[in-house]
Each structure stands twice: as C-alpha cells, then as structure tokens.
Design a protein around this motif. Structure first.
Motif, PDB file in Angstrom:
ATOM      1  N   ARG A  29       0.836  -1.189   0.000  1.00  0.00           N
ATOM      2  CA  ARG A  29       0.000   0.000   0.000  1.00  0.00           C
ATOM      3  C   ARG A  29       0.878   1.249   0.000  1.00  0.00           C
ATOM      4  NH1 ARG A  29      -3.247  -2.933  -1.406  1.00  0.00           N
ATOM      5  NH2 ARG A  29      -5.368  -3.336  -0.660  1.00  0.00           N
ATOM      6  N   VAL A  30       0.519   2.213  -0.849  1.00  0.00           N
ATOM      7  CA  VAL A  30       1.241   3.484  -0.921  1.00  0.00           C
ATOM      8  C   VAL A  30       0.276   4.618  -0.603  1.00  0.00           C
ATOM      9  CG1 VAL A  30       2.540   5.083  -2.354  1.00  0.00           C
ATOM     10  CG2 VAL A  30       2.886   2.623  -2.634  1.00  0.00           C
ATOM     11  N   ASP A  31       0.595   5.383   0.418  1.00  0.00           N
ATOM     12  CA  ASP A  31      -0.120   6.618   0.718  1.00  0.00           C
ATOM     13  C   ASP A  31       0.577   7.723  -0.067  1.00  0.00           C
ATOM     14  OD1 ASP A  31      -1.105   9.003   1.771  1.00  0.00           O
ATOM     15  OD2 ASP A  31      -1.250   8.221   3.811  1.00  0.00           O
ATOM     16  N   VAL A  32      -0.137   8.332  -1.006  1.00  0.00           N
ATOM     17  CA  VAL A  32       0.491   9.229  -1.989  1.00  0.00           C
ATOM     18  C   VAL A  32       0.511  10.692  -1.562  1.00  0.00           C
ATOM     19  CG1 VAL A  32      -0.135   7.712  -3.910  1.00  0.00           C
ATOM     20  CG2 VAL A  32      -1.692   9.559  -3.235  1.00  0.00           C
ATOM     21  N   ARG A  33       0.157  10.995  -0.328  1.00  0.00           N
ATOM     22  CA  ARG A  33       0.029  12.401   0.091  1.00  0.00           C
ATOM     23  C   ARG A  33       1.401  13.025   0.370  1.00  0.00           C
ATOM     24  NH1 ARG A  33      -4.354  11.593   4.754  1.00  0.00           N
ATOM     25  NH2 ARG A  33      -2.962   9.823   5.107  1.00  0.00           N
ATOM     26  N   LEU A  34       2.175  13.189  -0.686  1.00  0.00           N
ATOM     27  CA  LEU A  34       3.517  13.763  -0.538  1.00  0.00           C
ATOM     28  C   LEU A  34       3.456  15.205  -0.057  1.00  0.00           C
ATOM     29  CD1 LEU A  34       5.279  12.433  -3.774  1.00  0.00           C
ATOM     30  CD2 LEU A  34       5.032  11.317  -1.547  1.00  0.00           C
ATOM     31  N   TRP A  35       2.392  15.910  -0.414  1.00  0.00           N
ATOM     32  CA  TRP A  35       2.240  17.323  -0.047  1.00  0.00           C
ATOM     33  C   TRP A  35       1.075  17.522   0.923  1.00  0.00           C
ATOM     34  CZ3 TRP A  35       2.574  15.371  -5.028  1.00  0.00           C
ATOM     35  CH2 TRP A  35       3.804  15.542  -5.660  1.00  0.00           C
ATOM     36  N   GLY A  36       0.606  16.443   1.535  1.00  0.00           N
ATOM     37  CA  GLY A  36      -0.580  16.541   2.362  1.00  0.00           C
ATOM     38  C   GLY A  36      -1.804  16.803   1.505  1.00  0.00           C
ATOM     39  N   GLU A  37      -2.890  17.167   2.138  1.00  0.00           N
ATOM     40  CA  GLU A  37      -4.097  17.618   1.441  1.00  0.00           C
ATOM     41  C   GLU A  37      -4.589  18.881   2.144  1.00  0.00           C
ATOM     42  OE1 GLU A  37      -5.094  16.662  -1.275  1.00  0.00           O
ATOM     43  OE2 GLU A  37      -4.479  14.581  -1.578  1.00  0.00           O
ATOM     44  N   ARG A  38      -5.413  19.634   1.486  1.00  0.00           N
ATOM     45  CA  ARG A  38      -5.850  20.898   2.068  1.00  0.00           C
ATOM     46  C   ARG A  38      -6.586  20.693   3.383  1.00  0.00           C
ATOM     47  NH1 ARG A  38      -6.735  21.735  -3.605  1.00  0.00           N
ATOM     48  NH2 ARG A  38      -5.210  23.202  -4.415  1.00  0.00           N
ATOM     49  N   HIS A  39      -7.312  19.596   3.509  1.00  0.00           N
ATOM     50  CA  HIS A  39      -8.038  19.348   4.745  1.00  0.00           C
ATOM     51  C   HIS A  39      -7.180  18.640   5.791  1.00  0.00           C
ATOM     52  CE1 HIS A  39      -8.398  15.666   2.444  1.00  0.00           C
ATOM     53  NE2 HIS A  39      -8.764  15.017   3.533  1.00  0.00           N
ATOM     54  N   THR A  40      -6.026  18.103   5.374  1.00  0.00           N
ATOM     55  CA  THR A  40      -5.074  17.463   6.299  1.00  0.00           C
ATOM     56  C   THR A  40      -3.660  17.890   5.911  1.00  0.00           C
ATOM     57  OG1 THR A  40      -5.045  15.495   4.874  1.00  0.00           O
ATOM     58  CG2 THR A  40      -6.520  15.447   6.796  1.00  0.00           C
ATOM     59  N   PRO A  41      -3.312  19.171   6.085  1.00  0.00           N
ATOM     60  CA  PRO A  41      -2.053  19.693   5.537  1.00  0.00           C
ATOM     61  C   PRO A  41      -0.801  19.096   6.154  1.00  0.00           C
ATOM     62  CG  PRO A  41      -3.094  21.306   6.981  1.00  0.00           C
ATOM     63  CD  PRO A  41      -4.094  20.217   6.768  1.00  0.00           C
ATOM     64  N   ASN A  42      -0.878  18.550   7.357  1.00  0.00           N
ATOM     65  CA  ASN A  42       0.325  18.041   8.019  1.00  0.00           C
ATOM     66  C   ASN A  42       0.550  16.549   7.812  1.00  0.00           C
ATOM     67  OD1 ASN A  42       0.992  20.570   9.086  1.00  0.00           O
ATOM     68  ND2 ASN A  42      -0.402  20.286  10.808  1.00  0.00           N
ATOM     69  N   GLN A  43      -0.381  15.852   7.227  1.00  0.00           N
ATOM     70  CA  GLN A  43      -0.205  14.422   6.970  1.00  0.00           C
ATOM     71  C   GLN A  43       0.628  14.218   5.710  1.00  0.00           C
ATOM     72  OE1 GLN A  43      -3.869  12.257   6.981  1.00  0.00           O
ATOM     73  NE2 GLN A  43      -4.269  12.611   9.155  1.00  0.00           N
ATOM     74  N   ARG A  44       1.444  13.199   5.726  1.00  0.00           N
ATOM     75  CA  ARG A  44       2.305  12.893   4.593  1.00  0.00           C
ATOM     76  C   ARG A  44       2.187  11.417   4.216  1.00  0.00           C
ATOM     77  NH1 ARG A  44       1.971  17.469   4.293  1.00  0.00           N
ATOM     78  NH2 ARG A  44       3.563  19.062   3.973  1.00  0.00           N
ATOM     79  N   GLY A  45       2.717  11.089   3.057  1.00  0.00           N
ATOM     80  CA  GLY A  45       2.579   9.750   2.516  1.00  0.00           C
ATOM     81  C   GLY A  45       3.492   8.737   3.175  1.00  0.00           C
ATOM     82  N   GLY A  46       3.375   7.516   2.707  1.00  0.00           N
ATOM     83  CA  GLY A  46       4.208   6.456   3.249  1.00  0.00           C
ATOM     84  C   GLY A  46       3.874   5.109   2.617  1.00  0.00           C
ATOM     85  N   LEU A  47       4.604   4.093   3.038  1.00  0.00           N
ATOM     86  CA  LEU A  47       4.386   2.722   2.581  1.00  0.00           C
ATOM     87  C   LEU A  47       3.800   1.902   3.720  1.00  0.00           C
ATOM     88  CD1 LEU A  47       7.756   2.053   0.706  1.00  0.00           C
ATOM     89  CD2 LEU A  47       5.572   2.652  -0.321  1.00  0.00           C
ATOM     90  N   GLU A  48       2.910   0.959   3.376  1.00  0.00           N
ATOM     91  CA  GLU A  48       2.335   0.055   4.360  1.00  0.00           C
ATOM     92  C   GLU A  48       2.402  -1.374   3.845  1.00  0.00           C
ATOM     93  OE1 GLU A  48      -1.578   1.073   5.584  1.00  0.00           O
ATOM     94  OE2 GLU A  48      -1.114   3.183   5.937  1.00  0.00           O
ATOM     95  N   ASN A  49       2.513  -2.280   4.799  1.00  0.00           N
ATOM     96  CA  ASN A  49       2.484  -3.715   4.500  1.00  0.00           C
ATOM     97  C   ASN A  49       3.622  -4.139   3.567  1.00  0.00           C
ATOM     98  OD1 ASN A  49       1.155  -6.191   5.037  1.00  0.00           O
ATOM     99  ND2 ASN A  49       0.264  -6.171   2.976  1.00  0.00           N
ATOM    100  N   VAL A  50       4.792  -3.545   3.756  1.00  0.00           N
ATOM    101  CA  VAL A  50       5.951  -3.918   2.939  1.00  0.00           C
ATOM    102  C   VAL A  50       6.427  -5.306   3.357  1.00  0.00           C
ATOM    103  CG1 VAL A  50       8.255  -3.266   2.198  1.00  0.00           C
ATOM    104  CG2 VAL A  50       6.587  -1.491   2.801  1.00  0.00           C
ATOM    105  N   ALA A  51       6.603  -6.172   2.381  1.00  0.00           N
ATOM    106  CA  ALA A  51       7.050  -7.544   2.651  1.00  0.00           C
ATOM    107  C   ALA A  51       8.077  -7.952   1.611  1.00  0.00           C
ATOM    108  CB  ALA A  51       5.869  -8.506   2.646  1.00  0.00           C
TER     109      ALA A  51
END
Length: 453
Positions: A348-370
C-alpha cells in the motif's frame, strides 16, 4: 488537423493556463468539434528563498501562451468570435493597472509558505471550508505580514487567468477588475451565497482588502479584445476568467448520475449537486459551477505529480549509483508494463507527498511492505492505486450514494494513457469508468465562450 475551408465557419478559442502547461483549443461553434489544439510546457518553477514557495514567472507563462497560438492555423484564428480563459483557481499574482510596475511572480496553488501556525493566526472564516496555503487570500495575508514592501505599487490582484483576461481587453473595459465566483471561491474568505468577500473579518487583521476584485457570476463578458492577436480580430468578446475544474466538467457533459474524474497533475472527483447535502466531510467542497449550479468536489493535491516525482527519484537514484539512466518516457512505459502483472499487490502506498488541504500536516508512506511485494511492479501498481484510493477516501462511497452517482466519466492525460490506473479506478470505486478523450478544460472553456454570445 482541419483548416478554415468554409469562409462562414465560426469558432471560439478556449485557453487553459494550468499548473504545468498552457493548453489551447479552437472549437467549431456549429458542431462543438475541436478543430485544432496545442499545448506548451511551462518549464521549471522560479527559485525562491521563501520556505515552501512555489512561484512562476508571469512573462514565462505569457510566452508559453504565445507559443501555443503560434501553432494554430492563422486562417482558423481569423474565424474566432469569442475567447474564454480558465486555469488553476487558487493562485495569486499582483499587477499595476497603469503598467507602471512589472507584474509579480505567480504564487501557485501548490505554494506552501503558509504553515499551520500562520493559517491558525488568520481570522476564522464563516465559510464551511477552512483557508489553506496556496489560496489567494492566504497568500496576500502572508505577504502583508511578512513582506509588505512587495505589495507596494500594485493595485490589482487576481489569478493568472484574471491577469491574462485583463491584458487582452481594451482600456475601456479595465475600469473595475472582475473575478468570477468560481475563482473567488478558490481564494477563500468568499461567501458564495451573498457573492461577497468577508471584508469585515479581513480588514480587522490588516489584510489589503483594496486588492480584492469585484466578483461576478459566470458566464459573463469581461470586455472585447483590444487589438488583433495572432490573426484574431480586435473587438471579439472575452469572457471573465473561469476555473479549470468547472470547464473540465462542462466539457464532459455529465448526466445527473455521473461524476467526473480528472487525473492530470493533481486530481479531482466532481459531481453536479442534484439533491440537498447537509453533512459533507471536510475533504469535500461545494463550489460554484455555471448558471447558479453547484459542484460537489474532492480536489486532491496528488495526481500525476506523484508519479512524476517517483520517476524523478528513480532517475536520481540511478545517477547516484553511476548507472545508465533511461529517459523519463521509457521509465513511465516500463512502470506501466510491470504494474500490469501486480494488480492485486498487497503493498500500500499513501500518496500524500504534499498533504491535502483538509489534512495539511499528513504525509505519505508505505504500508504492508514484505519480501514478496517489493518489486518495481508492486510499487508502481500500488502507487497508481494509491492515487485512486486517496480520492476515494475524500469522496466516500456514502457521499457518492447520496449524490446518486452510478458511473464515472474519466478525463486527463494520466487516465487516458494509463490502463493500470483505469482498472484500479473501477476496482476501488466499484463503478464503471467511461473515458472521454479530448474533453479537457480547454474544450470546456471554448464551450463557455459560446455562452457569451
């Protein structure tokens, strides 16, 4: 490519000044068919000492627009009867109505100078959508507080499209700068119901309210072309500048049960409001459309720009390792090919490299890497799916059901060229996706130009 073989043929010109390129379309008014279209990349952003800044040279944008028109058949341009300009709704620039001062840089919608602390210090808007970095009013407030000298000598502020329109029309039409309600809604501190800025709140904080333009509903005429332009006769109608998202929807001509999905540099999922909606999540906006209609919008900062960043990163890694580096187009093609074999990846890839306007401080990442899901095909497929999943998290299934959406109409270069992205879209949303090629915002702007008659 068609030419003007019929001397009675009339056409309209639609212009989209986007975040990364300028696009134009010449459209036959009789059949609404695209006669010719062109685009020119805007190149790199301007360098800035301001943290998080995203700025472009206005002269560079104007040059790109001129280059776009240079590609057209002059005979067709002589048949133009009206011009409409659209573009990214949030950006801001300053200029002098007397041309005594060079226009400022365009501070784009992707500008990040207004951090959370600064935004929280601004007056609390009475509107349901909070002000965000990159919004015109946030930018002007930041300049007033941190660089007030940069406001001196300017008496006009607007989007890049407002400036293009202002530059096109004659002096007789420049008495009062007009901004559309579409673009005003993208600046923040704008009351859509009353068609007015929240000047009482802004003035108390020292905001330069004198720079806010007069707002009008669209379609509306800004004036007439001041002189001949690339063969277009002086005196043709020029419309008040529009939002690119609204024009994309107009081009797609959705039914009441359709939602329009556009994935270009960023991404948007849009439906025309047909039923009352009282409790929308903060990730969804209500924005003005045409003829007093309203759009329900999930507007993400993440789209094709995420893939572009990934490709640039791959090229950088190869360079650091001293290995041969394929051209970007070749990397894109290989990513799509490898991703085809990993549609069901568990990565899973969270693509929020720049956040979103409603969640400006959240950033992307990887999940479930195996160990078994870290191939380039897994990463590419998860990246494409992540773009769609992010939009789906913003415009939830519940909202789509309330809007009675039964299918998606897709547009934008990323969707048109990426089969993996299309398949993930249908899987994630659980709705059929109909691709409508060539129905981007320049076509919508041209259709809006016809409404000026």
């Amino acid at each position: 490519m068609q030419t003007a073989t019929d001397s009675k043929m009339e056409c309209v010109l639609g212009i989209d000044v986007g975040t990364s390129r300028v696009k134009c379309a010449l459209v036959n008014t009789a059949g609404l068919s695209i006669l010719q279209e062109s685009s020119v990349d805007l190149g790199e952003l301007q360098t800035s000492s301001v943290t998080g800044a995203s700025e472009r040279s206005v002269a560079g944008i104007q040059s790109s627009l001129e280059s776009c028109l240079d590609k057209f058949d002059t005979a067709l341009l002589t048949s133009v009867r009206a011009i409409a300009v659209c573009g990214q709704m949030h950006g801001c620039l300053l200029w002098s109505s007397t041309n005594e001062q060079t226009p400022s840089n365009l501070i784009t919608c992707q500008d990040g100078r207004c951090d959370t602390n600064f935004l929280s210090s601004l007056p609390q808007t009475r509107q349901p959508v909070a002000i965000s970095s990159g919004y015109g009013c946030a930018t002007l407030a930041w300049l007033q507080r941190h660089c007030p000298e940069q406001l001196k000598g300017y008496d006009c502020a607007g989007t890049i499209m407002d400036y293009v329109v202002w530059a096109l029309v004659g002096d007789d039409d420049r008495g009062v700068l007009m901004m559309s309600n579409q673009n005003a809604a993208g600046w923040g501190y704008f009351d859509q119901a009353n068609m007015s800025w929240e000047t009482d709140l802004l003035a108390e904080s020292g905001f330069p309210v004198h720079l806010l333009p007069r707002v009008v509903s669209v379609p509306a005429i800004a004036g007439r072309l001041k002189s001949s332009w690339h063969g277009i006769a002086g005196g043709v109608l020029v419309g008040v500048a529009l939002g690119d998202m609204q024009c994309s929807v107009l081009a797609a001509q959705p039914n009441t049960t359709d939602a329009v999905l556009n994935i270009g540099t960023s991404s948007q999922l849009v439906a025309i409001k047909s039923t009352p909606l009282d409790h929308l999540p903060t990730s969804v906006l209500k924005v003005p459309y045409f003829s007093q209609q309203t759009l329900i919008v999930a507007a993400s900062l993440s789209g094709g720009n995420v893939v572009k960043t990934f490709v640039s990163t791959l090229r950088s890694w190869l360079g650091e390792l001293g290995l041969p580096c394929p051209i970007e187009e070749e990397i894109y093609a290989r990513l799509m090919t490898r991703a085809q074999d990993h549609m069901t990846t568990t990565l899973r890839v969270d693509v929020r490299l720049w956040g979103e306007r409603h969640t400006p401080n959240q950033r992307g990442g990887l999940e479930n890497v195996a160990e078994d899901n870290a191939s380039i095909g897994d990463v590419a497929s998860a990246l494409f799916r992540g773009i769609v999943e992010n939009l789906h998290s913003m415009m939830t299934a519940k909202v789509l059901q309330e809007l009675k959406v039964t299918r998606l109409l897709g547009s934008g270069t990323s969707l048109e060229k990426n089969d993996v992205l299309r398949k993930h879209t249908e899987n994630v949303f659980g709705l059929p996706l109909i691709i409508k090629p060539g129905v981007g915002s320049p076509l919508g702007a041209a259709k809006a130009a016809i409404l000026l008659y």
